[in-house]
Design a protein around this motif. Structure first.
Motif, PDB file in Angstrom:
ATOM      1  N   PRO A  52       0.834  -1.213   0.000  1.00  0.00           N
ATOM      2  CA  PRO A  52       0.000   0.000   0.000  1.00  0.00           C
ATOM      3  C   PRO A  52       0.865   1.258   0.000  1.00  0.00           C
ATOM      4  O   PRO A  52       1.097   1.876   1.033  1.00  0.00           O
ATOM      5  N   THR A  53       1.383   1.621  -1.147  1.00  0.00           N
ATOM      6  CA  THR A  53       2.275   2.772  -1.236  1.00  0.00           C
ATOM      7  C   THR A  53       1.510   3.981  -1.765  1.00  0.00           C
ATOM      8  O   THR A  53       0.549   3.846  -2.519  1.00  0.00           O
ATOM      9  N   PRO A  54       1.933   5.162  -1.387  1.00  0.00           N
ATOM     10  CA  PRO A  54       1.321   6.374  -1.947  1.00  0.00           C
ATOM     11  C   PRO A  54       1.717   6.515  -3.413  1.00  0.00           C
ATOM     12  O   PRO A  54       2.603   5.801  -3.887  1.00  0.00           O
ATOM     13  N   PRO A  55       1.072   7.433  -4.140  1.00  0.00           N
ATOM     14  CA  PRO A  55       1.474   7.628  -5.543  1.00  0.00           C
ATOM     15  C   PRO A  55       2.977   7.844  -5.657  1.00  0.00           C
ATOM     16  O   PRO A  55       3.586   8.521  -4.840  1.00  0.00           O
ATOM     17  N   SER A  56       3.573   7.236  -6.678  1.00  0.00           N
ATOM     18  CA  SER A  56       5.019   7.290  -6.866  1.00  0.00           C
ATOM     19  C   SER A  56       5.469   8.432  -7.760  1.00  0.00           C
ATOM     20  O   SER A  56       6.639   8.734  -7.824  1.00  0.00           O
ATOM     21  N   GLY A  57       4.537   9.042  -8.505  1.00  0.00           N
ATOM     22  CA  GLY A  57       4.899  10.123  -9.410  1.00  0.00           C
ATOM     23  C   GLY A  57       3.820  10.325 -10.451  1.00  0.00           C
ATOM     24  O   GLY A  57       2.680   9.911 -10.274  1.00  0.00           O
ATOM     25  N   LEU A  58       4.209  10.956 -11.546  1.00  0.00           N
ATOM     26  CA  LEU A  58       3.272  11.235 -12.631  1.00  0.00           C
ATOM     27  C   LEU A  58       3.422  10.214 -13.746  1.00  0.00           C
ATOM     28  O   LEU A  58       4.500   9.683 -13.963  1.00  0.00           O
ATOM     29  N   LEU A  59       2.317   9.975 -14.443  1.00  0.00           N
ATOM     30  CA  LEU A  59       2.332   9.158 -15.641  1.00  0.00           C
ATOM     31  C   LEU A  59       1.902  10.051 -16.787  1.00  0.00           C
ATOM     32  O   LEU A  59       0.808  10.606 -16.784  1.00  0.00           O
ATOM     33  N   ILE A  60       2.792  10.249 -17.752  1.00  0.00           N
ATOM     34  CA  ILE A  60       2.480  11.044 -18.939  1.00  0.00           C
ATOM     35  C   ILE A  60       2.130  10.072 -20.053  1.00  0.00           C
ATOM     36  O   ILE A  60       2.877   9.127 -20.310  1.00  0.00           O
ATOM     37  N   GLU A  61       0.980  10.294 -20.673  1.00  0.00           N
ATOM     38  CA  GLU A  61       0.548   9.453 -21.786  1.00  0.00           C
ATOM     39  C   GLU A  61       0.453  10.320 -23.035  1.00  0.00           C
ATOM     40  O   GLU A  61      -0.263  11.315 -23.046  1.00  0.00           O
ATOM     41  N   PRO A  98       6.246   6.801 -17.040  1.00  0.00           N
ATOM     42  CA  PRO A  98       6.191   7.076 -15.600  1.00  0.00           C
ATOM     43  C   PRO A  98       7.378   7.945 -15.190  1.00  0.00           C
ATOM     44  O   PRO A  98       8.503   7.722 -15.623  1.00  0.00           O
ATOM     45  N   ILE A  99       7.107   8.953 -14.395  1.00  0.00           N
ATOM     46  CA  ILE A  99       8.137   9.879 -13.930  1.00  0.00           C
ATOM     47  C   ILE A  99       8.061   9.922 -12.401  1.00  0.00           C
ATOM     48  O   ILE A  99       6.975  10.115 -11.843  1.00  0.00           O
ATOM     49  N   ASP A 100       9.198   9.746 -11.730  1.00  0.00           N
ATOM     50  CA  ASP A 100       9.161   9.708 -10.270  1.00  0.00           C
ATOM     51  C   ASP A 100       8.845  11.086  -9.680  1.00  0.00           C
ATOM     52  O   ASP A 100       8.762  12.084 -10.394  1.00  0.00           O
ATOM     53  N   GLN A 101       8.641  11.132  -8.359  1.00  0.00           N
ATOM     54  CA  GLN A 101       8.197  12.377  -7.713  1.00  0.00           C
ATOM     55  C   GLN A 101       9.196  13.516  -7.869  1.00  0.00           C
ATOM     56  O   GLN A 101       8.804  14.648  -8.139  1.00  0.00           O
ATOM     57  N   ALA A 102      10.476  13.239  -7.706  1.00  0.00           N
ATOM     58  CA  ALA A 102      11.480  14.306  -7.819  1.00  0.00           C
ATOM     59  C   ALA A 102      11.487  14.886  -9.233  1.00  0.00           C
ATOM     60  O   ALA A 102      11.499  16.108  -9.422  1.00  0.00           O
ATOM     61  N   GLN A 103      11.445  14.017 -10.247  1.00  0.00           N
ATOM     62  CA  GLN A 103      11.409  14.497 -11.622  1.00  0.00           C
ATOM     63  C   GLN A 103      10.104  15.228 -11.915  1.00  0.00           C
ATOM     64  O   GLN A 103      10.080  16.216 -12.652  1.00  0.00           O
ATOM     65  N   SER A 104       8.998  14.751 -11.335  1.00  0.00           N
ATOM     66  CA  SER A 104       7.696  15.395 -11.544  1.00  0.00           C
ATOM     67  C   SER A 104       7.696  16.823 -11.013  1.00  0.00           C
ATOM     68  O   SER A 104       7.201  17.744 -11.661  1.00  0.00           O
ATOM     69  N   ALA A 158      10.364  18.731 -10.543  1.00  0.00           N
ATOM     70  CA  ALA A 158      11.263  19.524 -11.391  1.00  0.00           C
ATOM     71  C   ALA A 158      10.587  19.868 -12.714  1.00  0.00           C
ATOM     72  O   ALA A 158      10.709  20.997 -13.202  1.00  0.00           O
ATOM     73  N   LEU A 159       9.850  18.927 -13.292  1.00  0.00           N
ATOM     74  CA  LEU A 159       9.147  19.166 -14.542  1.00  0.00           C
ATOM     75  C   LEU A 159       8.117  20.284 -14.389  1.00  0.00           C
ATOM     76  O   LEU A 159       7.982  21.142 -15.260  1.00  0.00           O
ATOM     77  N   ALA A 160       7.407  20.304 -13.266  1.00  0.00           N
ATOM     78  CA  ALA A 160       6.418  21.364 -13.022  1.00  0.00           C
ATOM     79  C   ALA A 160       7.094  22.732 -12.958  1.00  0.00           C
ATOM     80  O   ALA A 160       6.630  23.696 -13.572  1.00  0.00           O
ATOM     81  N   ARG A 161       8.212  22.829 -12.245  1.00  0.00           N
ATOM     82  CA  ARG A 161       8.933  24.108 -12.133  1.00  0.00           C
ATOM     83  C   ARG A 161       9.469  24.556 -13.488  1.00  0.00           C
ATOM     84  O   ARG A 161       9.326  25.714 -13.880  1.00  0.00           O
ATOM     85  N   ILE A 162      10.105  23.629 -14.193  1.00  0.00           N
ATOM     86  CA  ILE A 162      10.686  23.974 -15.491  1.00  0.00           C
ATOM     87  C   ILE A 162       9.597  24.373 -16.479  1.00  0.00           C
ATOM     88  O   ILE A 162       9.752  25.336 -17.238  1.00  0.00           O
ATOM     89  N   SER A 163       8.482  23.644 -16.482  1.00  0.00           N
ATOM     90  CA  SER A 163       7.375  23.953 -17.404  1.00  0.00           C
ATOM     91  C   SER A 163       6.838  25.355 -17.164  1.00  0.00           C
ATOM     92  O   SER A 163       6.586  26.098 -18.110  1.00  0.00           O
ATOM     93  N   ARG A 164       6.649  25.728 -15.885  1.00  0.00           N
ATOM     94  CA  ARG A 164       6.157  27.079 -15.574  1.00  0.00           C
ATOM     95  C   ARG A 164       7.096  28.142 -16.112  1.00  0.00           C
ATOM     96  O   ARG A 164       6.674  29.126 -16.688  1.00  0.00           O
TER      97      ARG A 164
END
Length: 73
Positions: free
Chosen positions: A25-34, A45-51, A53-59
């Protein structure tokens, strides 16, 4: 999964969701881009740390675009 289609007539479709490991029973591990074009679908699948960073860079990248560039894309 949530669609990122702005109009619905885009050639490439982008959807975003959460993914988790199948072990315990693990919490979400990150984002899934389809990404899809027609019937061809790629899932990344992108892990939490990369997710995060991706949000910051995208903004930052999107802040540099004008509204005309957003519509053209």
């Amino acid at each position: 999964m949530r669609s990122a289609a702005a109009r619905g007539d885009e050639v490439f479709q982008v959807r975003l969701g959460l993914w988790r490991m199948d072990v315990g029973p693990t919490p979400p591990s990150g984002l899934l881009i389809e990404l899809s074009a027609g019937e061809h679908v790629e899932r990344w699948p992108i892990d939490q740390a990369q997710s995060r960073a991706l949000a910051r860079i995208s903004r930052r990248l999107l802040a540099g675009l004008g509204s005309g560039a957003m519509r053209a894309a």
